[in-house]
Scaffold this active site. Structure first.
Site, mmCIF file in Angstrom:
data_model
loop_
_atom_site.group_PDB
_atom_site.id
_atom_site.type_symbol
_atom_site.label_atom_id
_atom_site.label_comp_id
_atom_site.label_asym_id
_atom_site.label_seq_id
_atom_site.Cartn_x
_atom_site.Cartn_y
_atom_site.Cartn_z
ATOM 1 N N TYR A 278 0.813 -1.216 0.000
ATOM 2 C CA TYR A 278 0.000 0.000 0.000
ATOM 3 C C TYR A 278 0.851 1.274 0.000
ATOM 4 O O TYR A 278 0.461 2.290 -0.550
ATOM 5 C CB TYR A 278 -0.880 0.051 1.250
ATOM 6 C CG TYR A 278 -2.083 -0.844 1.246
ATOM 7 C CD1 TYR A 278 -3.144 -0.639 0.370
ATOM 8 C CD2 TYR A 278 -2.191 -1.890 2.155
ATOM 9 C CE1 TYR A 278 -4.273 -1.446 0.391
ATOM 10 C CE2 TYR A 278 -3.313 -2.709 2.191
ATOM 11 C CZ TYR A 278 -4.349 -2.482 1.307
ATOM 12 O OH TYR A 278 -5.458 -3.287 1.332
ATOM 13 N N HIS A 287 2.058 0.386 -6.116
ATOM 14 C CA HIS A 287 1.222 -0.119 -7.201
ATOM 15 C C HIS A 287 1.410 0.658 -8.509
ATOM 16 O O HIS A 287 0.934 0.222 -9.556
ATOM 17 C CB HIS A 287 -0.252 -0.104 -6.797
ATOM 18 C CG HIS A 287 -0.620 -1.211 -5.856
ATOM 19 N ND1 HIS A 287 -0.243 -1.210 -4.535
ATOM 20 C CD2 HIS A 287 -1.317 -2.359 -6.044
ATOM 21 C CE1 HIS A 287 -0.693 -2.308 -3.954
ATOM 22 N NE2 HIS A 287 -1.347 -3.025 -4.841
ATOM 23 N N SER A 309 -2.733 -6.985 -6.823
ATOM 24 C CA SER A 309 -2.844 -5.759 -6.039
ATOM 25 C C SER A 309 -3.268 -6.110 -4.622
ATOM 26 O O SER A 309 -3.924 -7.128 -4.388
ATOM 27 C CB SER A 309 -3.876 -4.817 -6.662
ATOM 28 O OG SER A 309 -5.190 -5.174 -6.280
ATOM 29 N N ASP A 310 -2.889 -5.283 -3.668
ATOM 30 C CA ASP A 310 -3.477 -5.412 -2.345
ATOM 31 C C ASP A 310 -4.919 -4.918 -2.445
ATOM 32 O O ASP A 310 -5.292 -4.199 -3.378
ATOM 33 C CB ASP A 310 -2.687 -4.629 -1.314
ATOM 34 C CG ASP A 310 -2.810 -5.241 0.085
ATOM 35 O OD1 ASP A 310 -3.799 -5.953 0.342
ATOM 36 O OD2 ASP A 310 -1.916 -5.022 0.917
ATOM 37 N N TYR A 311 -5.722 -5.312 -1.485
ATOM 38 C CA TYR A 311 -7.151 -5.011 -1.545
ATOM 39 C C TYR A 311 -7.406 -3.500 -1.633
ATOM 40 O O TYR A 311 -7.004 -2.745 -0.748
ATOM 41 C CB TYR A 311 -7.858 -5.579 -0.327
ATOM 42 C CG TYR A 311 -8.215 -7.045 -0.416
ATOM 43 C CD1 TYR A 311 -7.503 -7.930 -1.221
ATOM 44 C CD2 TYR A 311 -9.285 -7.562 0.309
ATOM 45 C CE1 TYR A 311 -7.852 -9.270 -1.307
ATOM 46 C CE2 TYR A 311 -9.632 -8.908 0.237
ATOM 47 C CZ TYR A 311 -8.911 -9.753 -0.567
ATOM 48 O OH TYR A 311 -9.262 -11.090 -0.649
#
Length: 780
Positions: A278, A287, A309-311
């Site tokens: 993040y 990202h 991707s992270d959430y």
């Protein structure tokens, strides 16, 4: 040579004959996963490609299931005619499904995608598997910070081999683990998810975890899953300890500390997937960081998997409603473009910013060649997993194996090896059964389920009170009092955190004192719970701290117990380091337990009564106060000059841990006193158990480059071995120091070994007084 040519000729003939008979090449299991993926990609429409970059999690209730939580084929036909890349956490449907139910659901959903979509591309299921599959009925192991305390990579590999099997039998294909972030700030609520503060230890544990998840990487057994390395990078040193805050890290520190475990795992264990972090580094969110995800990860490290991707992190590149935005994109479409150009293959957990990818390609905002590059790798892993030939699982096998009695043995062993003895004045522990008639088990963690974050609901769980009571038998009375509360609410995922009133706590402390006075010994279970140090993911769900002190009136409880005059033995449960100075000053025996999983009570009881000799070591430094942060052991020479009115040393050092027995480590001996750059050298020490009880010792090797072109840490862990010794037994431990263990990024940012003297240190903790030295000369 002729045999090889013949084999290729036969495969080619089979492939051609299948193609001519109407069977496409991608359905030919004789071809490689790469060949099949490329063929399949060539047959896909743009919309079908984009569908593979989509995932649904909570939205599966809207798009795939009926109101009862069962698969709804009509919804699937309406919403996913072009297929779907992943479904997130099927096990959490309707508040949690057991093993059999999950397997039935994953089969039903899979049947639609395999049999009713045009190309029959199976869907991938991902699940959280941080310290066990986070699902109903799964076996629960110690949190990673606890597993790191074992200093036993072989144990970690065995654990995640079992976790992989439990997950795979339910239908899971991808585990969103392990976390190899280096935790440099104990205020950060996600410390429990990491393997601690040292890059070498994190790397070794990460390699072991990925090998456990993936085995040899062939996935032929049907009992392994794709591992997901998390979170690249710098996530473990956020500004002010706030989760997802900027990581203000130089490139040299980023490479030597935070990239290091990722590089080790990528190159030695070949994880199939990786998750971007993040946070931002130098103004660029991970990202959207081409340098990090393309140049470093895929280029320098040689990563050959796919990035998830992270959430909701793609959305956060723009603006995430109710939380924050990085504002490097004006909207979701711009965020998608940045993410794809950086090399992220799929957006988790819902269809959001990647929703309009086909339109962005058609308007030439994103090149279709980029979509092809990212999709083909995910297809390849679907072939590697054997899903085109074996897309379903057996619900009966899942029911029989997952969370079984047999699996408890490994969970119990892991819990035992995690427990770390910090203090044992006058050998108060272990307790002699024939000398104790009444034990008072007291404290807010004495009769509470303590699993920490990303946990499932294990079939078995034993509290501290229950474990001691069961172990004590009929001849010893075991009583319980809560003493005080940490919080009046519970649940790691629950937003609300409420605390007791002073009056409530002091009433309970008074009750505990009355009980304690009737006992021979007090076992005190204190620390944290899953609510007071955890992942902070929204303004309503906080978890980072501004203090490392014990929460609430726990210090008052400690004072009250000590005032009774009874012997006190403390077991501390927590997800991050605590500055429990009052405890250390007043209580003679202290065990650091972290969160040790479903066998908590049984393991504590074994250690308390001496049926197991604790041998864990701290994987992270315990500061004396929050004002001592950062406190990690591998600091630069100018970093710990001292404080006015306070001691600069830690409360407990990295690598520290006692035993019921004693060990003597000899001075290290080098195979050569001088070597050339590029050569290896062997270091040997004799380790003897000088006590009367069998026990484990963790022998640790540290190195310091004495003079270098840039400043170097005062010491760096470079190897370790956990060994068991019987009373009086002696073993020789040998370490081979490979050339790269002398290397660093020099003044010109080149990875190099400089000639000179190196201080080689071996001992049983990072403390100076626990290390013995030998000097090595490295010549050109």
């Amino acid at each position: 040579m002729r045999l090889t040519l013949f084999v290729f000729l036969v495969i080619g003939i089979i492939a051609c004959s299948k193609e001519q008979s109407g069977e496409p090449a991608y359905k030919n299991p004789e071809l490689s996963a790469e060949e099949r993926a490329k063929d399949l990609l060539s047959r896909m429409t743009l919309q079908e490609k984009v569908a593979q970059m989509h995932c649904v999690w909570n939205d599966k209730a809207k798009f795939l299931l009926d109101t009862a939580g069962h698969f709804d084929v009509e919804k699937a036909r309406k919403n996913f005619k072009n297929g779907l890349g992943q479904v997130g956490r099927p096990s959490d449907t309707k508040g949690g499904l057991d093993a059999y139910q999950t397997a039935v659901l994953t089969n039903a959903i899979q049947k639609y995608f395999v049999e009713e979509t045009r190309l029959g591309i199976p869907v991938f299921y991902h699940e959280e598997c941080l310290h066990g599959h986070a699902a109903k009925g799964a076996t629960s192991f110690p949190q990673p910070i606890g597993l790191a305390a074992t200093f036993n990579p072989a144990l970690v590999e065995n654990i995640f081999t079992l976790v992989a099997k439990e997950a795979r039998l339910r239908g899971t294909h991808q585990a969103l683990s392990p976390v190899v972030d280096v935790a440099r700030d104990p205020r950060w609520g996600r410390v429990e998810e990491t393997y601690g503060e040292d890059p070498y230890l994190a790397g070794e544990m990460g390699v072991a975890a990925v090998k456990g998840f993936q085995g040899d990487g062939s996935f032929k057994s049907g009992e392994r899953v794709v591992a997901t390395l998390k979170h690249m990078a710098g996530h473990g040193w956020p500004e002010a300890g706030n989760n997802i805050a900027p990581a203000n890290i130089s490139e040299r520190v980023l490479r030597e500390v935070f990239f290091y475990p990722f590089k080790q795992v990528v190159q030695r264990a070949q994880p199939g997937s990786l998750m971007a972090s993040y946070n931002e580094v130098d103004g660029v969110p991970s990202h959207a960081n081409k340098w990090m995800l393309r140049d470093i990860l895929r280029g320098e490290m040689g990563f050959n998997g796919y990035v998830v991707s992270d959430y909701y992190a793609v959305r956060e590149l723009a603006d995430r409603e109710g939380l924050f935005g990085n504002s490097v994109a004006a909207n979701g479409d711009e965020a998608a473009k940045l993410t794809i150009e950086a090399g992220v293959n799929i957006e988790l957990p819902e269809i959001d910013c990647f929703r309009n990818l086909d339109s962005l390609v058609q308007h030439k905002i994103i090149a279709e060649s980029l979509i092809d590059e990212l999709v083909v790798k995910m297809l390849e892993y679907k072939f590697r997993m054997g899903l085109f030939e074996n897309p379903y699982v057996d619900p009966d096998k899942a029911k029989a194996f997952i969370g079984s009695e047999e699996n408890r043995k490994l969970a119990h062993e892991a819990a035992l090896q995690t427990i770390t003895l910090l203090k044992n004045d006058n050998k108060v522990a272990p307790l002699a059964r024939d000398k104790v008639k009444h034990i008072a088990v007291i404290g807010p963690n004495a009769n509470r389920i303590l699993l920490g974050g990303y946990s499932g609901e294990p079939t078995f769980y034993t509290t501290v009170f229950d474990g001691i009571k069961q172990k004590a038998g009929d001849k010893i009375k075991v009583s319980y009092s809560e003493g005080c509360k940490i919080t009046t609410t519970s649940g790691w995922s629950q937003d609300k955190v409420a605390v007791p009133t002073v009056e409530e706590d002091r009433r309970q402390i008074k009750e505990a004192v009355a009980l304690a006075r009737t006992a021979d010994v007090i076992v005190l279970a204190i620390g944290q719970n899953e609510q007071v140090s955890r992942e902070a993911w929204s303004k309503e769900h906080m978890g980072d701290r501004t203090t490392l002190d014990l929460v609430g009136r726990q210090d008052e409880l400690i004072d009250a117990m000590v005032a009774t005059g009874k012997p006190v033995i403390a077991f501390v449960f927590n997800g991050s380091p605590l500055s429990f100075n009052n405890l250390v000053k007043k209580v003679p025996a202290i065990f650091e337990c972290w969160y040790i999983g479903q066998e908590t009570g049984n393991a504590v009881a074994d250690v308390l009564f001496g049926d197991y000799n604790p041998g864990g070591k701290l994987p992270i430094t315990f500061p004396r106060s929050v004002g001592h942060v950062p406190a990690y052991y591998n600091y630069k020479p100018a970093a710990r000059r001292g404080y006015l009115f306070d001691d600069v040393s830690p409360l407990y050092a990295f690598g520290y841990g006692l035993s019921y027995t004693t060990f003597e480590v000899s001075a290290p001996v080098l195979s050569n006193a001088a070597i050339k750059i590029g050569d290896s050298v062997q270091v040997s020490v004799a380790v003897q158990n000088t006590g009367t009880i069998a026990g484990d010792e963790v022998v640790q090797l540290y190195i310091r480059d004495k003079v270098s072109s840039v400043t170097r840490p005062v010491k760096e862990l470079k190897d370790f071995k956990r060994i068991m010794l019987l009373p009086g037994q002696q073993k020789t431990v040998k370490f081979t120091i490979a050339p790269e263990k002398f290397s660093f990024y020099d003044i010109n940012m080149a990875w190099t070994t400089e000639p000179g003297e190196f201080d080689i240190m071996v001992g049983n903790s990072s403390r100076d007084q626990d290390l013995k030295h030998v000097l090595l000369t490295v010549n050109r």
